[in-house]
Design an enzyme around this catalytic site. Structure first.
Site, short mmCIF file in Angstrom:
data_model
loop_
_atom_site.label_atom_id
_atom_site.label_comp_id
_atom_site.label_asym_id
_atom_site.label_seq_id
_atom_site.Cartn_x
_atom_site.Cartn_y
_atom_site.Cartn_z
N HIS A 171 -4.09 -0.86 -0.15
CA HIS A 171 -4.25 -0.15 1.14
C HIS A 171 -2.93 -0.15 1.91
O HIS A 171 -2.43 0.90 2.30
CB HIS A 171 -5.35 -0.84 1.96
CG HIS A 171 -5.60 -0.20 3.29
ND1 HIS A 171 -6.64 0.69 3.50
CD2 HIS A 171 -4.95 -0.31 4.48
CE1 HIS A 171 -6.60 1.09 4.76
NE2 HIS A 171 -5.60 0.50 5.39
N GLU A 172 -2.37 -1.32 2.08
CA GLU A 172 -1.12 -1.40 2.88
C GLU A 172 0.02 -0.68 2.17
O GLU A 172 0.87 -0.06 2.82
CB GLU A 172 -0.77 -2.86 3.18
CG GLU A 172 -1.81 -3.63 4.01
CD GLU A 172 -2.25 -2.94 5.30
OE1 GLU A 172 -1.43 -2.23 5.91
OE2 GLU A 172 -3.43 -3.11 5.69
N HIS B 66 0.01 2.91 3.16
CA HIS B 66 0.67 3.14 4.45
C HIS B 66 2.20 3.11 4.26
O HIS B 66 2.92 3.95 4.81
CB HIS B 66 0.30 2.02 5.44
CG HIS B 66 -1.07 2.17 6.06
ND1 HIS B 66 -1.44 3.28 6.79
CD2 HIS B 66 -2.13 1.33 6.08
CE1 HIS B 66 -2.69 3.11 7.22
NE2 HIS B 66 -3.13 1.94 6.80
N GLU C 162 -4.14 6.77 7.68
CA GLU C 162 -5.26 6.10 7.00
C GLU C 162 -5.69 6.89 5.76
O GLU C 162 -6.18 6.31 4.80
CB GLU C 162 -6.41 5.91 7.99
CG GLU C 162 -7.45 4.90 7.57
CD GLU C 162 -6.98 3.43 7.58
OE1 GLU C 162 -5.84 3.15 7.99
OE2 GLU C 162 -7.77 2.59 7.13
CO CO Z 1 -5.01 1.07 7.39
#
Ligand code: CO
Length: 500
Positions: free
Chosen positions: A264-265, A268, A294
């Site tokens: 997830h990170e 980003h 997101e």
């Molecule tokens: Co996030």
């Protein structure tokens, strides 16, 4: 015009440098700073933020933007220069509406509120947090009053995270989503549950970490321009497009925390690293909005990282890493286990099928607070009732209910819906990506992600903050943010996993 643009860029570069330095202090605070450093760090951050705010609202900047507006009107409206002035003027207009007394009071109230929230959460006692949250909601109402009347007071807050998105737009999208998601969850609940007990074993910390590093290296995370550290609440932060850092957490008894948190990170971070050099140190570097950000993190975490082709590639490696825990767990069982759907209390632990319902509940509460239809003291009761209605579970206490998220204690109201919108955008982009890259699944099965990353760089990342979220999504997919692709994705994926 060239000269004035040069002057504008000089001021914007200073603001960007001050914000970058503040972000670095923030990163350090959450990773390596010894606890004793907190007070001095608060002062240092306060000074940097004040200096940045002074420059953001300086009459000199306002004059330059005013002078440049007619000059850039003749340029291509999508050019970097035209957008720089347009977005810069919007930022300036918003920043100057808010009096500095409010900014100072907000900083003081939220500093105290965060302490109170931590205390309240650890004791599971909402009454400790109540007076602080009342002040924060009061500050939010005052903030709204600084702006011309909008269609809905919540629009003003939402606009800080999703530029030009309206409360009414979000309601329409969520109204399309809610009944279908509730229906899907009910149908899943009728089916035999999948087994995920094997995910809750003892997994060596260092081996988990290294596996995660291996995955995101394949995603294309550039270690020359990034690093990963541990943090209690994982986050990503960047100081330029050549230094975007991620954090993760490793749970010894649950593989998912590290696995999906890291991916997830990284999603980003890839967005931040893809911001073009031409937009560096301007208001246009970084990402379009929180929802678009997101969409990137959720894409790498879920559409890639929770997919079968991904694990066809990586599962043999994971089994080699953890032979005693996983050698007897076949791929199909593993895939179903990591995608288990189960209504639960905590948003950040929610699966893909239930996640958005956690968001809708928060959005409804925030809207009611801003409409003055809900008193802060009634929050726990309303929270619990909505949890029961949407997810069929009732929190045993406020720590696992209304007190679970940090956002409100930091004064952040208007943010939550961006998580759900990000999910929707990720699926919308995914449909388009699969049209443009027909053999994407086969590439993922081979552990190849460069075509995917190249697509995202070209269609999303290279635009930085030039376009508003709806504009960008429309440009790339041909339609505005829409719930249908996400619903198609959910019913296809979970229909297969649960045999619906
Ligand atoms: Co996030």
């Amino acid at each position: 015009m060239e000269q004035k643009l040069g002057q504008l860029k000089t001021i914007l570069a200073e603001i960007a440098d001050l914000s970058g330095a503040a972000a670095l202090l923030g990163w350090d605070q959450q990773t390596y700073m010894p606890p004793g450093g907190a007070e001095a760090r608060g002062n240092q951050l306060g000074t940097l933020q004040r200096l940045a705010h002074e420059r953001q609202t300086s009459p000199e900047l306002g004059k330059l933007l005013e002078d440049l507006k007619p000059l850039t009107a003749t340029l291509d409206p999508d050019s970097d220069e035209a957008r720089l002035v347009k977005v810069g003027a919007r930022d300036y207009e918003k920043a100057t509406r808010v009096p500095s007394e409010w900014v100072v009071e907000f900083a003081q109230v939220t500093t105290m509120a965060q302490q109170a929230w931590m205390d309240a959460r650890s004791k599971s006692d909402f009454s400790i947090f109540l007076p602080h949250l009342e002040k924060i909601v009061g500050l939010a109402h005052r903030y709204v009053s600084f702006f011309p009347q909008a269609d809905h007071p919540y629009d003003i807050l939402l606009d800080n995270f999703e530029p030009r998105m309206k409360t009414a737009d979000v309601k329409v999208i969520f109204d399309a989503l809610r009944p279908k998601q509730v229906e899907l969850i009910k149908a899943i609940a009728q089916q035999p549950q999948v087994d995920d007990a094997f995910l809750h074993q003892d997994f060596d910390d260092k081996k988990q970490w290294d596996f995660g590093v291996g995955v995101i290296t394949k995603f294309g995370y550039d270690w020359n321009c990034g690093r990963q550290d541990k943090a209690a609440h994982p986050f990503t932060t960047g100081f330029s497009n050549r230094d975007v850092r991620i954090t993760t957490r490793v749970a010894p008894n649950f593989l998912n925390s590290m696995l999906f948190g890291t991916m997830h990170e990284c999603g980003h971070a890839l967005y931040g690293l893809g911001s073009p050099d031409a937009l560096e140190r301007t208001t246009l570097d970084g990402g379009a909005s929180l929802a678009v950000h997101e969409s990137q993190s959720r894409m790498w975490e879920n559409l890639v990282g929770r997919s079968l082709p991904f694990w066809e590639h990586f599962y043999p490696r994971l089994q080699e890493t953890f032979p005693s825990q996983l050698s007897n767990v076949p791929l199909d069982k593993f895939y179903k286990g990591i995608n288990k759907v189960q209504p639960s209390l905590i948003r950040v632990e929610a699966d893909e099928a239930t996640y958005n319902l956690h968001i809708m509940l928060r959005l409804e509460i925030e809207i009611a607070l801003m409409e003055g239809k809900l008193a802060v003291k009634n929050l726990p009761e309303v929270w619990n009732a909505k949890m029961q209605e949407y997810l069929g579970v009732t929190p045993p206490n406020d720590a696992r209910g209304v007190l679970q998220d940090i956002h409100w204690s930091g004064g952040i109201i208007g943010y939550f819906s961006t998580y759900a919108l990000g999910n929707l955008v990720s699926a919308q982009l995914w449909e388009k990506i699969n049209e443009d890259i027909p053999n994407l699944s086969a590439q993922i099965r081979e552990g190849k992600f460069d075509t995917l990353l190249g697509w995202l760089r070209e269609k999303i990342h290279r635009h930085g903050r030039k376009f508003e979220p709806q504009e960008l999504v429309q440009k790339v997919t041909g339609s505005k943010i829409d719930a249908a692709p996400y619903l198609r994705y959910l019913s296809q994926k979970f229909g297969q996993i649960y045999g619906l």
